[in-house]
Motif scaffolding. Structure first.
Motif, PDB file in Angstrom:
ATOM      1  N   LEU A 180       0.820  -1.209   0.000  1.00 60.00           N
ATOM      2  CA  LEU A 180       0.000   0.000   0.000  1.00 60.00           C
ATOM      3  C   LEU A 180       0.855   1.261   0.000  1.00 60.00           C
ATOM      4  O   LEU A 180       0.546   2.247  -0.669  1.00 60.00           O
ATOM      5  CB  LEU A 180      -0.945   0.011   1.205  1.00 60.00           C
ATOM      6  CG  LEU A 180      -2.067  -1.022   1.196  1.00 60.00           C
ATOM      7  CD1 LEU A 180      -2.785  -1.032   2.537  1.00 60.00           C
ATOM      8  CD2 LEU A 180      -3.035  -0.765   0.053  1.00 60.00           C
ATOM      9  N   ARG A 181       1.954   1.201   0.727  1.00 57.70           N
ATOM     10  CA  ARG A 181       2.860   2.359   0.794  1.00 57.70           C
ATOM     11  C   ARG A 181       3.565   2.574  -0.542  1.00 57.70           C
ATOM     12  O   ARG A 181       3.682   3.708  -1.009  1.00 57.70           O
ATOM     13  CB  ARG A 181       3.869   2.128   1.915  1.00 57.70           C
ATOM     14  CG  ARG A 181       4.564   3.365   2.362  1.00 57.70           C
ATOM     15  CD  ARG A 181       5.360   3.106   3.618  1.00 57.70           C
ATOM     16  NE  ARG A 181       5.923   4.346   4.071  1.00 57.70           N
ATOM     17  CZ  ARG A 181       6.485   4.517   5.236  1.00 57.70           C
ATOM     18  NH1 ARG A 181       6.545   3.511   6.082  1.00 57.70           N
ATOM     19  NH2 ARG A 181       6.984   5.673   5.574  1.00 57.70           N
ATOM     20  N   THR A 182       4.011   1.498  -1.164  1.00 66.15           N
ATOM     21  CA  THR A 182       4.664   1.588  -2.471  1.00 66.15           C
ATOM     22  C   THR A 182       3.708   2.143  -3.523  1.00 66.15           C
ATOM     23  O   THR A 182       4.116   2.891  -4.410  1.00 66.15           O
ATOM     24  CB  THR A 182       5.196   0.203  -2.900  1.00 66.15           C
ATOM     25  OG1 THR A 182       6.140  -0.237  -1.911  1.00 66.15           O
ATOM     26  CG2 THR A 182       5.866   0.252  -4.247  1.00 66.15           C
ATOM     27  N   ALA A 183       2.425   1.813  -3.407  1.00 77.22           N
ATOM     28  CA  ALA A 183       1.409   2.316  -4.336  1.00 77.22           C
ATOM     29  C   ALA A 183       1.072   3.785  -4.067  1.00 77.22           C
ATOM     30  O   ALA A 183       0.334   4.402  -4.831  1.00 77.22           O
ATOM     31  CB  ALA A 183       0.153   1.465  -4.249  1.00 77.22           C
ATOM     32  N   GLY A 184       1.611   4.331  -2.979  1.00 77.05           N
ATOM     33  CA  GLY A 184       1.375   5.736  -2.659  1.00 77.05           C
ATOM     34  C   GLY A 184       0.055   6.008  -1.970  1.00 77.05           C
ATOM     35  O   GLY A 184      -0.379   7.151  -1.897  1.00 77.05           O
ATOM     36  N   LEU A 185      -0.580   4.961  -1.441  1.00 77.07           N
ATOM     37  CA  LEU A 185      -1.882   5.130  -0.802  1.00 77.07           C
ATOM     38  C   LEU A 185      -1.794   5.482   0.671  1.00 77.07           C
ATOM     39  O   LEU A 185      -2.698   6.107   1.215  1.00 77.07           O
ATOM     40  CB  LEU A 185      -2.706   3.848  -0.975  1.00 77.07           C
ATOM     41  CG  LEU A 185      -3.084   3.534  -2.422  1.00 77.07           C
ATOM     42  CD1 LEU A 185      -3.617   2.113  -2.534  1.00 77.07           C
ATOM     43  CD2 LEU A 185      -4.100   4.539  -2.931  1.00 77.07           C
ATOM     44  N   ILE A 186      -0.717   5.054   1.320  1.00 76.33           N
ATOM     45  CA  ILE A 186      -0.525   5.345   2.736  1.00 76.33           C
ATOM     46  C   ILE A 186       0.896   5.833   2.959  1.00 76.33           C
ATOM     47  O   ILE A 186       1.781   5.641   2.123  1.00 76.33           O
ATOM     48  CB  ILE A 186      -0.804   4.113   3.641  1.00 76.33           C
ATOM     49  CG1 ILE A 186       0.170   2.978   3.338  1.00 76.33           C
ATOM     50  CG2 ILE A 186      -2.262   3.672   3.521  1.00 76.33           C
ATOM     51  CD1 ILE A 186       0.080   1.807   4.331  1.00 76.33           C
ATOM     52  N   ASP A 187       1.078   6.444   4.099  1.00 73.56           N
ATOM     53  CA  ASP A 187       2.402   6.875   4.531  1.00 73.56           C
ATOM     54  C   ASP A 187       2.524   6.500   5.997  1.00 73.56           C
ATOM     55  O   ASP A 187       1.517   6.343   6.685  1.00 73.56           O
ATOM     56  CB  ASP A 187       2.551   8.382   4.344  1.00 73.56           C
ATOM     57  CG  ASP A 187       3.998   8.836   4.378  1.00 73.56           C
ATOM     58  OD1 ASP A 187       4.908   7.971   4.358  1.00 73.56           O
ATOM     59  OD2 ASP A 187       4.238  10.054   4.437  1.00 73.56           O
ATOM     60  N   TYR A 194       3.134   4.470  12.759  1.00 72.69           N
ATOM     61  CA  TYR A 194       1.780   4.991  12.657  1.00 72.69           C
ATOM     62  C   TYR A 194       1.497   5.307  11.195  1.00 72.69           C
ATOM     63  O   TYR A 194       2.284   5.996  10.533  1.00 72.69           O
ATOM     64  CB  TYR A 194       1.611   6.249  13.529  1.00 72.69           C
ATOM     65  CG  TYR A 194       1.612   5.906  14.990  1.00 72.69           C
ATOM     66  CD1 TYR A 194       0.419   5.826  15.698  1.00 72.69           C
ATOM     67  CD2 TYR A 194       2.802   5.646  15.668  1.00 72.69           C
ATOM     68  CE1 TYR A 194       0.406   5.493  17.043  1.00 72.69           C
ATOM     69  CE2 TYR A 194       2.799   5.306  17.012  1.00 72.69           C
ATOM     70  CZ  TYR A 194       1.598   5.236  17.692  1.00 72.69           C
ATOM     71  OH  TYR A 194       1.598   4.895  19.025  1.00 72.69           O
ATOM     72  N   TYR A 195       0.368   4.800  10.692  1.00 74.33           N
ATOM     73  CA  TYR A 195       0.007   4.949   9.286  1.00 74.33           C
ATOM     74  C   TYR A 195      -1.158   5.914   9.110  1.00 74.33           C
ATOM     75  O   TYR A 195      -2.040   6.006   9.959  1.00 74.33           O
ATOM     76  CB  TYR A 195      -0.368   3.581   8.688  1.00 74.33           C
ATOM     77  CG  TYR A 195       0.827   2.690   8.521  1.00 74.33           C
ATOM     78  CD1 TYR A 195       1.668   2.826   7.423  1.00 74.33           C
ATOM     79  CD2 TYR A 195       1.130   1.729   9.470  1.00 74.33           C
ATOM     80  CE1 TYR A 195       2.788   2.015   7.274  1.00 74.33           C
ATOM     81  CE2 TYR A 195       2.245   0.915   9.329  1.00 74.33           C
ATOM     82  CZ  TYR A 195       3.065   1.067   8.232  1.00 74.33           C
ATOM     83  OH  TYR A 195       4.169   0.269   8.091  1.00 74.33           O
ATOM     84  N   ARG A 196      -1.132   6.621   7.992  1.00 74.22           N
ATOM     85  CA  ARG A 196      -2.210   7.512   7.589  1.00 74.22           C
ATOM     86  C   ARG A 196      -2.357   7.428   6.072  1.00 74.22           C
ATOM     87  O   ARG A 196      -1.404   7.055   5.379  1.00 74.22           O
ATOM     88  CB  ARG A 196      -1.946   8.941   8.036  1.00 74.22           C
ATOM     89  CG  ARG A 196      -0.722   9.559   7.381  1.00 74.22           C
ATOM     90  CD  ARG A 196      -0.324  10.866   8.072  1.00 74.22           C
ATOM     91  NE  ARG A 196       1.072  11.177   7.800  1.00 74.22           N
ATOM     92  CZ  ARG A 196       2.122  10.629   8.398  1.00 74.22           C
ATOM     93  NH1 ARG A 196       1.962   9.720   9.324  1.00 74.22           N
ATOM     94  NH2 ARG A 196       3.354  10.963   8.074  1.00 74.22           N
ATOM     95  N   VAL A 197      -3.527   7.749   5.572  1.00 74.78           N
ATOM     96  CA  VAL A 197      -3.736   7.710   4.129  1.00 74.78           C
ATOM     97  C   VAL A 197      -3.111   8.946   3.488  1.00 74.78           C
ATOM     98  O   VAL A 197      -2.936   9.980   4.137  1.00 74.78           O
ATOM     99  CB  VAL A 197      -5.236   7.631   3.753  1.00 74.78           C
ATOM    100  CG1 VAL A 197      -5.866   6.355   4.258  1.00 74.78           C
ATOM    101  CG2 VAL A 197      -5.992   8.837   4.216  1.00 74.78           C
ATOM    102  N   VAL A 198      -2.775   8.815   2.223  1.00 74.73           N
ATOM    103  CA  VAL A 198      -2.315   9.953   1.428  1.00 74.73           C
ATOM    104  C   VAL A 198      -3.579  10.495   0.756  1.00 74.73           C
ATOM    105  O   VAL A 198      -4.059   9.936  -0.237  1.00 74.73           O
ATOM    106  CB  VAL A 198      -1.244   9.531   0.403  1.00 74.73           C
ATOM    107  CG1 VAL A 198      -0.830  10.709  -0.460  1.00 74.73           C
ATOM    108  CG2 VAL A 198      -0.036   8.926   1.126  1.00 74.73           C
TER     109      VAL A 198
END
Length: 124
Positions: A82-89, A98-102
């Protein structure tokens, strides 16, 4: 009682309005296909939903792993996709991430399928 041809044309136009957004170029389509591929897994889709709906806009990885019957390394792999796809950081704070959406990325995705605003709409 049958409808006239004009009524049918109007009904078809009203119920079958085209999806919004400009036509995609080849490069944008290839990039977005990768994003949709990342979302095509049920676990990743649930993870993204959990992150997006988290109170305060972010969630600890420790709160994500317990919701699944998969190991922590497997959940970490899904988060990486998901992070590689740019959807989360994510941001590391001590032991935890700690994760959040982009948000602009999700807004772009939703814009692909938004119905166009009719001309004159909203004007008073």
């Amino acid at each position: 009682m049958s409808k006239s041809g004009d009524d049918l044309d109007t009904a078809a136009r009203d119920c079958c309005a085209p999806l919004g957004g400009p036509p995609l170029g080849e490069a944008d389509a290839a990039e977005l296909a990768g994003v949709f591929k990342a979302l095509a897994d049920p676990v990743r889709l649930r993870l993204l939903n959990m992150i997006a709906s988290a109170a305060g806009g972010e969630i600890c990885v420790c709160d994500l792993t317990g919701a699944f019957a998969q190991s922590a390394p497997t959940i970490s792999h899904h988060l990486k996709v998901l992070r590689t796809a740019g959807l989360i950081d994510g941001e590391r704070r001590g032991t935890w991430v700690y994760y959040r959406v982009v948000e602009d990325r999700l807004t772009r995705l939703s814009g692909l399928f938004a119905a166009p605003v009719p001309s004159g709409a909203g004007a008073a």
